[in-house]
Design a protein around this motif. Structure first.
Motif, PDB file in Angstrom:
ATOM      1  N   ASP A 111       4.315 -11.251 -55.055  1.00  0.00           N
ATOM      2  CA  ASP A 111       4.145 -12.126 -53.920  1.00  0.00           C
ATOM      3  C   ASP A 111       4.353 -11.429 -52.666  1.00  0.00           C
ATOM      4  N   ALA A 112       4.750 -10.193 -52.372  1.00  0.00           N
ATOM      5  CA  ALA A 112       4.484  -9.761 -51.052  1.00  0.00           C
ATOM      6  C   ALA A 112       3.496  -9.672 -50.121  1.00  0.00           C
ATOM      7  N   LEU A 113       2.207  -9.545 -50.949  1.00  0.00           N
ATOM      8  CA  LEU A 113       0.998  -9.593 -50.155  1.00  0.00           C
ATOM      9  C   LEU A 113       0.855 -11.018 -49.528  1.00  0.00           C
ATOM     10  N   LYS A 114       1.053 -11.943 -50.435  1.00  0.00           N
ATOM     11  CA  LYS A 114       0.923 -13.297 -49.779  1.00  0.00           C
ATOM     12  C   LYS A 114       1.811 -13.569 -48.603  1.00  0.00           C
ATOM     13  N   PHE A 115       3.096 -12.988 -48.717  1.00  0.00           N
ATOM     14  CA  PHE A 115       4.008 -13.050 -47.542  1.00  0.00           C
ATOM     15  C   PHE A 115       3.396 -12.365 -46.291  1.00  0.00           C
ATOM     16  N   LEU A 116       2.810 -11.172 -46.655  1.00  0.00           N
ATOM     17  CA  LEU A 116       2.396 -10.469 -45.363  1.00  0.00           C
ATOM     18  C   LEU A 116       1.216 -11.021 -44.753  1.00  0.00           C
ATOM     19  N   VAL A 117       0.244 -11.373 -45.566  1.00  0.00           N
ATOM     20  CA  VAL A 117      -0.745 -12.063 -44.903  1.00  0.00           C
ATOM     21  C   VAL A 117      -0.303 -13.253 -44.167  1.00  0.00           C
ATOM     22  N   ALA A 118       0.295 -14.089 -44.789  1.00  0.00           N
ATOM     23  CA  ALA A 118       0.913 -15.582 -44.155  1.00  0.00           C
ATOM     24  C   ALA A 118       1.620 -15.153 -42.615  1.00  0.00           C
ATOM     25  N   THR A 119       2.302 -14.214 -42.888  1.00  0.00           N
ATOM     26  CA  THR A 119       3.313 -13.860 -41.553  1.00  0.00           C
ATOM     27  C   THR A 119       2.602 -13.249 -40.322  1.00  0.00           C
ATOM     28  N   THR A 120       1.358 -12.572 -40.766  1.00  0.00           N
ATOM     29  CA  THR A 120       0.308 -11.917 -39.820  1.00  0.00           C
ATOM     30  C   THR A 120      -0.531 -13.036 -38.994  1.00  0.00           C
ATOM     31  N   LEU A 121      -0.567 -13.941 -39.662  1.00  0.00           N
ATOM     32  CA  LEU A 121      -1.647 -15.304 -39.047  1.00  0.00           C
ATOM     33  C   LEU A 121      -0.823 -15.877 -37.944  1.00  0.00           C
ATOM     34  N   ALA A 122       0.280 -15.726 -37.419  1.00  0.00           N
ATOM     35  CA  ALA A 122       1.136 -16.368 -36.552  1.00  0.00           C
ATOM     36  C   ALA A 122       2.043 -15.280 -35.504  1.00  0.00           C
ATOM     37  N   ASP A 123       1.737 -15.349 -34.334  1.00  0.00           N
ATOM     38  CA  ASP A 123       2.326 -14.448 -33.447  1.00  0.00           C
ATOM     39  C   ASP A 123       3.836 -14.673 -33.329  1.00  0.00           C
ATOM     40  N   PRO A 124       4.715 -13.574 -33.053  1.00  0.00           N
ATOM     41  CA  PRO A 124       4.390 -12.366 -32.644  1.00  0.00           C
ATOM     42  C   PRO A 124       4.202 -11.436 -33.874  1.00  0.00           C
ATOM     43  N   LEU A 125       3.290 -10.603 -33.967  1.00  0.00           N
ATOM     44  CA  LEU A 125       3.175  -9.672 -35.285  1.00  0.00           C
ATOM     45  C   LEU A 125       4.570  -8.882 -35.510  1.00  0.00           C
ATOM     46  N   PRO A 126       4.777  -8.620 -36.862  1.00  0.00           N
ATOM     47  CA  PRO A 126       5.818  -7.630 -37.059  1.00  0.00           C
ATOM     48  C   PRO A 126       5.609  -6.205 -36.373  1.00  0.00           C
ATOM     49  N   ASN A 127       6.735  -5.469 -36.595  1.00  0.00           N
ATOM     50  CA  ASN A 127       6.337  -4.066 -36.271  1.00  0.00           C
ATOM     51  C   ASN A 127       5.489  -3.285 -37.051  1.00  0.00           C
ATOM     52  N   ARG A 128       4.613  -2.637 -36.377  1.00  0.00           N
ATOM     53  CA  ARG A 128       3.460  -2.289 -36.814  1.00  0.00           C
ATOM     54  C   ARG A 128       3.673  -1.184 -38.113  1.00  0.00           C
ATOM     55  N   ALA A 129       4.629  -0.399 -37.892  1.00  0.00           N
ATOM     56  CA  ALA A 129       5.243   0.643 -38.724  1.00  0.00           C
ATOM     57  C   ALA A 129       5.710   0.144 -39.840  1.00  0.00           C
ATOM     58  N   CYS A 130       6.473  -1.137 -39.806  1.00  0.00           N
ATOM     59  CA  CYS A 130       6.808  -2.146 -40.927  1.00  0.00           C
ATOM     60  C   CYS A 130       5.593  -2.308 -41.827  1.00  0.00           C
ATOM     61  N   ILE A 131       4.804  -3.037 -40.966  1.00  0.00           N
ATOM     62  CA  ILE A 131       3.501  -3.344 -41.907  1.00  0.00           C
ATOM     63  C   ILE A 131       2.941  -2.340 -42.609  1.00  0.00           C
ATOM     64  N   GLU A 132       2.915  -1.155 -42.111  1.00  0.00           N
ATOM     65  CA  GLU A 132       2.063  -0.346 -42.708  1.00  0.00           C
ATOM     66  C   GLU A 132       2.866   0.421 -43.922  1.00  0.00           C
ATOM     67  N   ASP A 133       4.284   0.470 -43.631  1.00  0.00           N
ATOM     68  CA  ASP A 133       5.326   0.697 -45.025  1.00  0.00           C
ATOM     69  C   ASP A 133       4.969  -0.117 -46.318  1.00  0.00           C
ATOM     70  N   SER A 134       5.144  -1.808 -45.655  1.00  0.00           N
ATOM     71  CA  SER A 134       4.864  -2.567 -46.754  1.00  0.00           C
ATOM     72  C   SER A 134       3.710  -2.423 -47.536  1.00  0.00           C
ATOM     73  N   LEU A 135       2.350  -2.287 -46.607  1.00  0.00           N
ATOM     74  CA  LEU A 135       1.185  -2.303 -47.407  1.00  0.00           C
ATOM     75  C   LEU A 135       1.263  -0.977 -48.301  1.00  0.00           C
ATOM     76  N   ASP A 136       1.972   0.337 -47.855  1.00  0.00           N
ATOM     77  CA  ASP A 136       2.089   1.334 -48.748  1.00  0.00           C
ATOM     78  C   ASP A 136       2.541   0.735 -49.928  1.00  0.00           C
ATOM     79  N   TYR A 137       3.713   0.177 -49.881  1.00  0.00           N
ATOM     80  CA  TYR A 137       4.568  -0.235 -51.127  1.00  0.00           C
ATOM     81  C   TYR A 137       3.784  -1.427 -51.973  1.00  0.00           C
ATOM     82  N   ILE A 138       3.120  -2.315 -51.317  1.00  0.00           N
ATOM     83  CA  ILE A 138       2.368  -3.078 -52.018  1.00  0.00           C
ATOM     84  C   ILE A 138       1.196  -2.465 -52.933  1.00  0.00           C
TER      85      ILE A 138
END
Length: 586
Positions: free
Chosen positions: A97-124
C-alpha cells in the motif's frame, strides 16, 4: 521498531554512486519525535495521534483522492513532520500500500522531504520488482506501478521529486518498449541527469525491445557528450546487441548498414563479432548472397572466424544443401583447428543431409555402397573431434577404427553430447545396419538404456533415434511388426493393440524413453500404408488421438496418398473429410 526497520534496510546500491538506502535524513524524524515527546510530558490520545493512526491504517481499497482528502484534514504544519514516520510504518507493515500513500500525500502541499521520497520510491520499486522475484509482478500490475511513478516524475521538477538510478534501472528491466521510451522521454523533459552507466543500460534495454531509433539516438548523444569509450568491451557488447536487434523493427529510420557506419564513425573497431552479426541478419532476411559475401570478406581480410561464425554459415549451407559451401566451411574449421562440439555436430549432420539429397535416386548396390562410404567418412570426422567409447559400447563392429590417434590428438577429443550421439546412432541405422539385424540392434540399444548407461539414457530422450528405428523397420513387411514394440516402449506401458517388450525392468523404470510425437505416429502410419495394411494404420490414428496427439497435415496426406495408391477412393475421401474437420484440408 521503525528505527530498527530503518537500520535493517540500509544498503549500498549497485547502480549509480554508492549511497545509503534509507539514508541519515530519516534520523531527523526520530530525533524530532523524541524531543517532541519529552516536551509533551506524556500527553496521550490527542486528536492528532488519532488522525495519524487513521492514516497509517487506511483501507487498501480506498480511492487515492479520498486518502488525499483525509491527509489534507491534518494541519499543514504537521504533514511534513509526520510523513516520514507514517511512510516507514507503511513500508514496514504493508509495503503493497506504500505507493498509494506516496501518490496521495504528494497531491497536497507541502511536499515531503525530497530525499525521503527518493528513498521510498527505491524501496517500493525494489519490493515489487526485485524482492518478489519468486513471484514476478504481472504486466498489468507493473503498468499500474509504472504509470504512478511516471506521473509523479512528470508532475514535479527534480528539486521536488527525484528518482534514483537504482529505481530507474529496475523499472527499465521490466518495461516494454513503449514504457522504456516514455520513461526516457520523461527524464529528458524534466532535465534529470542520468549517469553514463545507466544511459548504456537504456541503450541495451531499448535495443532488445526493438526501439532501434531511440537506442541509436541515445548512443549518439553519449558520443556527442564524450561520456562513452567505444573501445571498452562492455560498450562493444551493447553495440553488438543494438546491431543484432535492429532486425526487430523493419520500420526504423536507422537501417542496419547505417547503424554500423555510425558505430565505425564513433570509434567501434571492426571485429568478427560485428561481421558475424551482419551475416546472421542477412541470413534472417533471406539475403544469402550478401551473407556469403561477408564470409568471403572475412577470409580475404585474414579475420579469424569464431565458432559462432562457422555455426551460422554451416546452418545456412545445410538448409540450402550447398556442397561447395559446406566444403569451404569444413576446410576453414580444419585450418583454424576449431574444437567446438556444436560446429562438429553440424558438420556431421550436413554430411548426412547432403548424402540423402544426392542418393535419392540411387538403388540397390549403388545405394548401399554410397551409404557405407558416407558412414565411414562420418565416423572418421566424428573420431577427429569426439571420443568413440560410447558408440563402441553400442556397436563396436561399426564404430571401432583401425588407426590409432596420437596421445595429443586423443587428449583433445571431446565427450559427445546427447545430440551428437543421437545423430550418429540415427546414421548407423540408416546407412549400415542390415534390415534383418534391426530388431537385434534395437534390443542392444534398449539394453544399454535399461542398464542405465550414462550416455544412452540421455539419447533415449531424443525422439529422432526412435523415429529412425521405426522408419527403417517399416521398409520391410517382415520387420514392420517390430516397430509397434518400439512404440510400446515409448509409451511406457501396454496399450490396446500395442505391447511393450517383456523385460525385468519395472514399468516406471522402462518409461525412460521419450514419448512418441506426431511425427513418430505419422512415420508408423506411412509404414503400414506403404505395406498395404490400412486397418493397422487407422488403428494407429485412433490410438494417437486417444492419447491426446492430433494428426497433422502429413498424417492425413499419408493416409490419403496410401488409399489412392490402393485405388480405395472411399478411404481417401473419408481421410480428406477428417482432415477438413480438423481444419487441415488441402
Amino acid at each position: 521498531m521503525l528505527n530498527d526497520f530503518l537500520k535493517a534496510n540500509r544498503k549500498d546500491k549497485d547502480i549509480q554512486e554508492s549511497r545509503q538506502y534509507l539514508g541519515r535524513h530519516w534520523e531527523v524524524f526520530f530525533e524530532e519525535r523524541r524531543n517532541e515527546n519529552q516536551g509533551r510530558q506524556g500527553s496521550n490520545g490527542s486528536k492528532r495521534s488519532r488522525q495519524m493512526e487513521s492514516i497509517a491504517n487506511f483501507d487498501p481499497s480506498v480511492d487515492v483522492y479520498d486518502l488525499q482528502l483525509e491527509w489534507k484534514n491534518i494541519p499543514r504544519k504537521y504533514r511534513r513532520n509526520y510523513w516520514p514516520g507514517l511512510m516507514l510504518d507503511i513500508l514496514c507493515k504493508r509495503p503493497d500500500d506504500a505507493l498509494k500513500f506516496l501518490v496521495a500525500t504528494t497531491l497536497a502541499d507541502p511536499l515531503p522531504n525530497r530525499a525521503c521520497i527518493e528513498d521510498s520510491l527505491d524501496y517500493i520499486v525494489e519490493y515489487h520488482l526485485y524482492r518478489q522475484s519468486r513471484s514476478p509482478i504481472t504486466s498489468k500490475n507493473f503498468a499500474v506501478l509504472f504509470e504512478a511513478i511516471n506521473n509523479l516524475l512528470t508532475k514535479f521538477i527534480p528539486s521536488k521529486v527525484r528518482i534514483s538510478s537504482y529505481a530507474i534501472y529496475h523499472i527499465c528491466k521490466h518495461a516494454d518498449r513503449i514504457q522504456a521510451e516514455t520513461l526516457l522521454e520523461t527524464l529528458s523533459r524534466r532535465g534529470q541527469e542520468v549517469n553514463p552507466n545507466l544511459r548504456l543500460h537504456f541503450v541495451d534495454f531499448l535495443a532488445r525491445r526493438g526501439a532501434t531509433d531511440s537506442a541509436v539516438t541515445l548512443l549518439g548523444s553519449m558520443h556527442r557528450d564524450k561520456v562513452v569509450d567505444f573501445t571498452e568491451p562492455r560498450v562493444t557488447s551493447i553495440c553488438a546487441t543494438l546491431l543484432r536487434c535492429s532486425q526487430q523493427n523493419p520500420d526504423a529510420i536507422h537501417s542496419e548498414s547505417h547503424i554500423y557506419s555510425l558505430l565505425l564513425e564513433w570509434g567501434i573497431r571492426p571485429s568478427i563479432i560485428f561481421y558475424t552479426i551482419l551475416a546472421h541478419n542477412a541470413f534472417e532476411s533471406w539475403d544469402h548472397e550478401t551473407a556469403w559475401k561477408i564470409y568471403d570478406m572475412i577470409i580475404e581480410n585474414d579475420i579469424e572466424p569464431s565458432d559462432h561464425t562457422y555455426s551460422i554459415f554451416l546452418h545456412n549451407a545445410k538448409l540450402r544443401k550447398d556442397q561447395e559451401a559446406l566444403e569451404n566451411i569444413l576446410n576453414g574449421v580444419k585450418a583454424n583447428n576449431i574444437r567446438n562440439e556444436y560446429v562438429a555436430t553440424d558438420l556431421l549432420h550436413a554430411m548426412l543431409l547432403l548424402h540423402e539429397n544426392q542418393a535419392r535416386n540411387l538403388r540397390g548396390d549403388e545405394a548401399r555402397a554410397s551409404s557405407e562410404s558416407l558412414f565411414q567418412r562420418m565416423v572418421l570426422l566424428y573420431s577427429t573431434y569426439f571420443e568413440l567409447s560410447p558408440l563402441e559400447d553400442l556397436a563396436p563392429e561399426y564404430f571401432t577404427l583401425d588407426r590409432k590417434l596420437s596421445p595429443e590428438a586423443e587428449g583433445r577429443r571431446m565427450h559427445p553430447d546427447c545430440a551428437t550421439l543421437s545423430l550418429m546412432v540415427s546414421t548407423v541405422i540408416r546407412c549400415r545396419v542390415e534390415q534383418s539385424e534391426l530388431p537385434l540392434f534395437y534390443n542392444r540399444f534398449k539394453g544399454l538404456v535399461d542398464a542405465g548407461h550414462p550416455d544412452f539414457v540421455n539419447v533415449a530422450t531424443e525422439v529422432n533415434v526412435f523415429n529412425a528405428f521405426i522408419k527403417a523397420l517399416g521398409k520391410d513387411r517382415d520387420t514392420l511388426p517390430f516397430s509397434t514394440q518400439i512404440l510400446g516402449d515409448m509409451l511406457g506401458a501396454e496399450a490396446s493393440g500395442v505391447k511393450a517388450q517383456s523385460t525385468d525392468i519395472e514399468s516406471n523404470d522402462r518409461k525412460r524413453m521419450v514419448s512418441p510425437t506426431v511425427q513418430t505416429w505419422s512415420i508408423l502410419v506411412h509404414a503400414f500404408m506403404t505395406q498395404g495394411q490400412p486397418r493397422a494404420a487407422e488403428k494407429l490414428v485412433a490410438m494417437m488421438r486417444r492419447r491426446g496427439v492430433d494428426p497433422n497435415k502429413i498424417t492425413w496426406n499419408t493416409l490419403i496418398t496410401g488409399y489412392l495408391q490402393m485405388q480405395n477412393m472411399a478411404g481417401a475421401m473419408h481421410s480428406d473429410d477428417r482432415a477438413e474437420e480438423g481444419g487441415l484440408g488441402n
